[in-house]
Design a protein around this motif. Structure first.
Motif, PDB file in Angstrom:
ATOM      1  N   ASP A 196       0.919  -1.334   0.017  1.00 21.44           N
ATOM      2  CA  ASP A 196      -0.163   0.052  -0.104  1.00 21.44           C
ATOM      3  C   ASP A 196       0.964   1.200  -0.175  1.00 21.44           C
ATOM      4  OD1 ASP A 196      -1.654   2.173   0.598  1.00 21.44           O
ATOM      5  OD2 ASP A 196      -2.786   1.001   2.001  1.00 21.44           O
ATOM      6  N   PHE A 197       1.198   1.820  -1.194  1.00 22.97           N
ATOM      7  CA  PHE A 197       2.277   2.843  -1.374  1.00 22.97           C
ATOM      8  C   PHE A 197       1.755   4.027  -0.675  1.00 22.97           C
ATOM      9  CE2 PHE A 197       3.408   0.457  -5.076  1.00 22.97           C
ATOM     10  CZ  PHE A 197       4.716   0.162  -4.890  1.00 22.97           C
ATOM     11  N   GLU A 202       3.297   7.463   4.110  1.00 21.44           N
ATOM     12  CA  GLU A 202       2.917   8.164   5.084  1.00 21.44           C
ATOM     13  C   GLU A 202       3.773   7.779   6.418  1.00 21.44           C
ATOM     14  OE1 GLU A 202      -1.389   7.280   5.784  1.00 21.44           O
ATOM     15  OE2 GLU A 202      -2.010   8.587   4.129  1.00 21.44           O
ATOM     16  N   LYS A 203       3.998   6.455   6.612  1.00 21.91           N
ATOM     17  CA  LYS A 203       4.771   5.816   7.615  1.00 21.91           C
ATOM     18  C   LYS A 203       6.210   6.390   7.564  1.00 21.91           C
ATOM     19  CE  LYS A 203       3.903   1.664   9.204  1.00 21.91           C
ATOM     20  NZ  LYS A 203       3.826   0.343   9.238  1.00 21.91           N
ATOM     21  N   SER A 204       6.623   6.455   6.177  1.00 18.40           N
ATOM     22  CA  SER A 204       7.960   6.995   5.951  1.00 18.40           C
ATOM     23  C   SER A 204       8.119   8.592   6.192  1.00 18.40           C
ATOM     24  CB  SER A 204       8.323   6.600   4.703  1.00 18.40           C
ATOM     25  OG  SER A 204       8.224   5.338   4.280  1.00 18.40           O
ATOM     26  N   SER A 236      14.645  12.930   2.386  1.00 18.90           N
ATOM     27  CA  SER A 236      14.663  12.912   3.643  1.00 18.90           C
ATOM     28  C   SER A 236      14.219  11.654   4.171  1.00 18.90           C
ATOM     29  CB  SER A 236      14.306  14.222   4.449  1.00 18.90           C
ATOM     30  OG  SER A 236      12.983  14.258   4.292  1.00 18.90           O
ATOM     31  N   GLY A 237      13.153  10.884   3.722  1.00 17.22           N
ATOM     32  CA  GLY A 237      12.337   9.941   4.019  1.00 17.22           C
ATOM     33  C   GLY A 237      12.941   8.553   3.334  1.00 17.22           C
ATOM     34  N   LEU A 238      14.002   8.795   2.703  1.00 14.95           N
ATOM     35  CA  LEU A 238      14.366   7.500   1.871  1.00 14.95           C
ATOM     36  C   LEU A 238      14.741   6.281   2.951  1.00 14.95           C
ATOM     37  CD1 LEU A 238      16.271   8.599  -1.314  1.00 14.95           C
ATOM     38  CD2 LEU A 238      14.054   7.572  -1.066  1.00 14.95           C
ATOM     39  N   PRO A 239      15.512   6.654   4.072  1.00 13.73           N
ATOM     40  CA  PRO A 239      16.135   5.540   4.818  1.00 13.73           C
ATOM     41  C   PRO A 239      14.850   5.006   5.620  1.00 13.73           C
ATOM     42  CG  PRO A 239      17.212   7.611   5.237  1.00 13.73           C
ATOM     43  CD  PRO A 239      16.311   7.830   4.204  1.00 13.73           C
ATOM     44  N   LEU A 241      11.750   4.885   4.199  1.00  8.76           N
ATOM     45  CA  LEU A 241      11.017   4.120   3.031  1.00  8.76           C
ATOM     46  C   LEU A 241      11.720   2.741   2.890  1.00  8.76           C
ATOM     47  CD1 LEU A 241       8.809   4.262   0.980  1.00  8.76           C
ATOM     48  CD2 LEU A 241      10.501   5.366  -0.317  1.00  8.76           C
ATOM     49  N   LEU A 242      13.137   2.729   2.976  1.00  7.57           N
ATOM     50  CA  LEU A 242      13.611   1.349   2.513  1.00  7.57           C
ATOM     51  C   LEU A 242      13.359   0.456   3.858  1.00  7.57           C
ATOM     52  CD1 LEU A 242      15.865   0.062   1.026  1.00  7.57           C
ATOM     53  CD2 LEU A 242      17.681   0.802   2.659  1.00  7.57           C
ATOM     54  N   ASP A 243      13.298   1.035   4.977  1.00  6.94           N
ATOM     55  CA  ASP A 243      12.925  -0.098   6.026  1.00  6.94           C
ATOM     56  C   ASP A 243      11.411  -0.340   6.106  1.00  6.94           C
ATOM     57  OD1 ASP A 243      15.414  -0.189   7.091  1.00  6.94           O
ATOM     58  OD2 ASP A 243      14.915   1.731   8.603  1.00  6.94           O
ATOM     59  N   GLU A 244      10.434   0.546   5.502  1.00  7.83           N
ATOM     60  CA  GLU A 244       9.048   0.116   5.458  1.00  7.83           C
ATOM     61  C   GLU A 244       9.053  -1.024   4.430  1.00  7.83           C
ATOM     62  OE1 GLU A 244       6.734   1.021   7.286  1.00  7.83           O
ATOM     63  OE2 GLU A 244       7.790   1.928   8.955  1.00  7.83           O
ATOM     64  N   LEU A 245       9.674  -0.793   3.277  1.00 13.77           N
ATOM     65  CA  LEU A 245       9.496  -1.716   2.275  1.00 13.77           C
ATOM     66  C   LEU A 245      10.014  -3.254   2.356  1.00 13.77           C
ATOM     67  CD1 LEU A 245      10.430   0.659  -0.792  1.00 13.77           C
ATOM     68  CD2 LEU A 245       7.869  -0.574  -0.398  1.00 13.77           C
ATOM     69  N   LYS A 246      10.968  -3.191   3.279  1.00 13.84           N
ATOM     70  CA  LYS A 246      11.455  -4.556   3.511  1.00 13.84           C
ATOM     71  C   LYS A 246      10.724  -5.687   3.697  1.00 13.84           C
ATOM     72  CE  LYS A 246      16.140  -2.716   4.564  1.00 13.84           C
ATOM     73  NZ  LYS A 246      17.125  -2.776   5.664  1.00 13.84           N
ATOM     74  N   PRO A 247       9.631  -5.446   5.017  1.00 13.46           N
ATOM     75  CA  PRO A 247       8.795  -6.328   5.211  1.00 13.46           C
ATOM     76  C   PRO A 247       8.131  -7.182   4.185  1.00 13.46           C
ATOM     77  CG  PRO A 247       8.779  -4.751   6.785  1.00 13.46           C
ATOM     78  CD  PRO A 247       9.609  -4.371   5.574  1.00 13.46           C
ATOM     79  N   PHE A 248       7.747  -6.302   2.803  1.00 17.63           N
ATOM     80  CA  PHE A 248       6.866  -6.687   1.820  1.00 17.63           C
ATOM     81  C   PHE A 248       7.625  -7.207   0.673  1.00 17.63           C
ATOM     82  CE2 PHE A 248       4.805  -3.260   4.340  1.00 17.63           C
ATOM     83  CZ  PHE A 248       3.545  -3.724   4.475  1.00 17.63           C
ATOM     84  N   SER A 249       8.828  -7.339   0.723  1.00 12.54           N
ATOM     85  CA  SER A 249      10.059  -7.796  -0.258  1.00 12.54           C
ATOM     86  C   SER A 249      10.046  -9.196  -0.514  1.00 12.54           C
ATOM     87  CB  SER A 249      11.115  -6.950  -0.239  1.00 12.54           C
ATOM     88  OG  SER A 249      11.949  -7.771   0.789  1.00 12.54           O
TER      89      SER A 249
END
Length: 523
Positions: A196-197, A202-204, A236-239, A241-249
Motif C-alpha cells: 500500500d504505497f 505516510e509511515k515514512s 529525507s524519507g528514503l531511509p 522508506l527502505l525499512d518500510e518496504l523490506k517486510p513486503f519484499s
C-alpha cells in the motif's frame, strides 16, 4: 493525450448567439470558480467549432439554437474531432428530446435558462472534479510514456509545461535478464500488489500532494515520481522508506536510487537510464541499501575477482581428481566474493571466469555447452534472495564439467585402446589415419587428438614405431632374410622408404642394426 494535459487552469469556450447571455456566462463562470478561464467565445456553431479545434479547451458551454450550426450539431462535430472536451448544453428549451440528444453526444450536463448562480456553481464544481481527475490520469499517462521513451514530442503543451519532476527508482531483488523476468513476473506482481504505497509513504514521513508510482522496464522495478518542490521530502524519507518496504519484499533485497536533480517531462527517460545504470553498477547481491547516482566519469575499481592463485589451485585440484577439495575451494571463493560485497555485475563476471576455468581444466571445448551452463546459473542468481543460495547451483555446474571429464576420459581411453588394437592386428597392411578413422566411425582430426591425448603419440607414429619394432624382431630371428622381405613383412613395399623410416626411428640403418646385433650375439 491532447493539448489540455497538465494545464494550470481549465480553459472554456462559450457558444451563444445572444451577446447579453454570452457576457453573463463569461463573467459568472470566472467569478464563481477561479479554476476556469474563458479563452474564447463564438455566436454560431461553426465559429465555435473552429475555436475548439484551435484552442483545445477543457470544456465547451453551448446554446442549442444558434445560426449556421446548432448546438447539437456542434457537439457531434466536437465529439469527432476533440473527444476529450467536456460539453455542457445551455438552453431555454425544456423538451426532453434535446436532453436525450445532448447525452448521446456525451454532454456532461444540461442547464436551463435563465441560469442560476447556484446551478452554475454546482455544475462548475462537478466539472472541475472530473477535469482534475482526467488531468491527473493524463499526467500519469504522460509520465509513464516519458519513462518508457514513448512520449509524443510533437505535443507542444506537454513539452512547454513548466513543471519538473523528481524520480526515484525502487528495485526489489537483483538485476534480471529477460528470461528471468518472464518466468518470475507473477512473483513480483504479487509483491507489488501487497504494498500500500499511500500508507508506506505516510509511515515514512513522506507527505506528497502529487505523486505517481509507475512501472519500469523490469518487473521488479517501480518509479516514484513527484513534483520538484517535494524532492526534499522524498530525499529525507528514503531511509525510513527502505525499512518500510523490506517486510513486503518477500525476502528479496530492496534498493533505492534517487536522481539528485529534477527533470522536465521530456527528459524523464534520460533520468531513468541514469538510474538503471547506477543500479546496474552498484547493486550488491543480498544487500538492501540506498544507492548513490553514479556519473559516467565514475570508475568502478575492484580487484581481479578470480585471482591467478585461486585459478591455479583449482586447476591443480581438478587435475589431481580431488573432488572434495574442489568443492571446498569453490565454497571459499564464493564466500570471499560475498564478504567483499562485490556488485552483482562484478560477481557475474567472476562466475563467467570461474565456469570458463572449469571448462578449460576439464577439457570441455564446446562453447554452446559452456554458454548454457553460464546462462542457467546466472538466471538462477538473478532471482535468488541471497547469494548464499547460489552455491548449490555452482557446484552442480562444476559437477557437470567434472563428470563429463571423467566420462570423456573413459571414452577416450577405450577409443585409444581400440585404435591400438586395430593397428597391432593390421600393421602389415597399407593403412592410414583416414582408414582407421573411417573404420572407427570418427573424424580423422578428432581421432588423432584423442589417441595422442591418451598415448602421447599420434596413431601414425605409433604405427611406424610398431613396424620398426617388428622389423627389428625379424632381423634378429631371421638373419638370412633380406631387407626387402623384412620391409614387406611389416608393411613397407618400398625398400628405400623402409630404410629411411628405420633409420629415423632407431638412429641407424637396417644393415647397421643387423651388424650391431650380430656383434652382440657373438660376444
Amino acid at each position: 493525450m491532447g493539448d489540455m494535459v497538465m494545464s494550470s487552469n481549465f480553459r472554456v469556450v462559450l457558444a451563444e448567439d445572444e451577446p447579453r447571455i454570452l457576457q453573463f456566462l463569461e463573467r459568472k463562470i470566472q467569478c464563481l470558480d477561479s479554476r476556469f478561464e474563458v479563452v474564447g467565445s463564438a455566436r454560431n456553431g461553426m465559429d465555435a467549432l473552429a475555436l475548439v479545434e484551435e484552442l483545445h479547451p477543457h470544456a465547451l458551454f453551448s446554446d442549442v439554437q444558434m445560426p449556421v450550426m446548432n448546438g447539437l450539431e456542434l457537439l457531434a462535430q466536437v465529439k469527432s474531432s476533440c473527444p476529450d472536451v467536456k460539453a455542457v448544453i445551455i438552453s431555454g428549451f425544456r423538451d426532453f428530446d434535446y436532453v436525450r440528444e445532448a447525452m448521446r453526444y456525451e454532454a456532461v450536463d444540461y442547464l436551463l435558462k435563465p441560469v442560476l448562480d447556484e446551478d452554475l456553481l454546482k455544475l462548475l464544481h462537478k466539472l472541475a472534479d472530473e477535469l482534475e481527475e482526467a488531468v491527473r490520469l493524463q499526467e500519469r499517462e504522460a509520465i509513464s510514456k516519458a519513462i518508457e521513451n514513448r512520449l509524443d514530442l510533437t505535443i507542444s503543451s506537454v513539452l512547454s509545461h513548466p513543471q519538473n519532476y523528481c524520480i526515484t527508482l525502487i528495485a526489489i531483488g537483483h538485476l534480471m535478464n529477460n528470461s528471468s523476468q518472464i518466468l518470475h513476473s507473477r512473483v513480483f506482481q504479487n509483491i507489488w500488489k501487497k504494498i500500500d504505497f499511500q500508507r508506506i509513504l505516510e509511515k515514512s514521513g513522506i507527505a506528497l500532494k502529487n505523486w505517481w508510482f509507475c512501472d519500469g522496464w523490469n518487473v521488479n522495478h517501480k518509479y516514484l515520481v513527484c513534483y520538484a518542490e517535494e524532492m526534499a521530502a522524498v530525499e529525507s524519507g528514503l531511509p525510513v522508506l527502505l525499512d518500510e518496504l523490506k517486510p513486503f519484499s518477500g525476502g528479496y533485497p530492496v534498493n533505492l536510487c534517487m536522481l539528485p536533480d529534477a527533470l522536465p517531462l521530456y527528459k524523464l527517460h534520460e533520468g531513468v537510464l541514469a538510474l538503471q545504470e547506477s543500479v546496474g553498477r552498484a547493486l550488491i547481491p543480498g544487500i538492501s541499501q540506498i544507492l548513490p547516482l553514479k556519473s559516467e566519469e565514475t570508475k568502478d575499481s575492484h580487484p581481479a575477482i578470480l585471482t591467478s592463485n585461486q585459478s591455479q589451485l583449482l586447476k591443480s585440484l581438478i587435475s589431481s581428481g580431488r573432488t572434495d577439495e574442489v568443492k571446498k575451494q569453490l565454497e571459499n571463493t564464493l564466500q570471499n566474493w560475498i564478504d567483499c560485497r562485490y556488485p552483482q555485475m562484478v560477481f557475474e563476471n567472476g562466475l563467467r571466469q570461474l565456469f570458463r576455468l572449469l571448462a578449460s581444466a576439464t577439457s570441455i571445448t564446446d562453447e554452446n555447452e559452456l554458454y548454457l551452463v553460464q546462462y542457467h546459473t546466472l538466471a538462477f542468481f538473478s532471482t535468488c534472495r541471497t547469494p548464499e543460495e547460489l552455491f548449490p547451483e555452482i557446484w552442480e555446474a562444476a559437477l557437470h564439467f567434472l563428470n563429463k571429464q571423467a566420462l570423456e576420459k573413459d571414452y577416450g581411453r577405450k577409443t585409444a585402446e581400440d585404435v591400438e588394437q586395430y593397428i597391432r592386428l593390421h600393421y602389415t597392411e597399407d593403412i592410414s589415419l583416414e582408414t582407421i578413422a573411417s573404420i572407427m566411425g570418427f573424424h580423422s582430426v578428432y581421432l588423432n587428438r584423442i589417441f595422442k591425448k591418451e598415448k602421447q603419440i599420434t596413431p601414425i607414429q605409433f604405427l611406424i614405431n610398431l613396424r620398426i619394432e617388428k622389423a627389428k624382431e625379424f632381423i634378429l630371428q631371421h638373419p638370412d632374410w633380406d631387407f626387402t622381405t623384412i620391409g614387406e613383412s611389416v608393411g613397407y613395399h618400398d625398400p628405400h622408404y623402409f630404410s629411411r623410416a628405420f633409420k629415423k626411428v632407431s638412429g641407424m640403418s637396417p644393415s647397421e642394426y643387423r651388424s650391431m646385433v650380430h656383434v652382440s650375439l657373438k660376444i
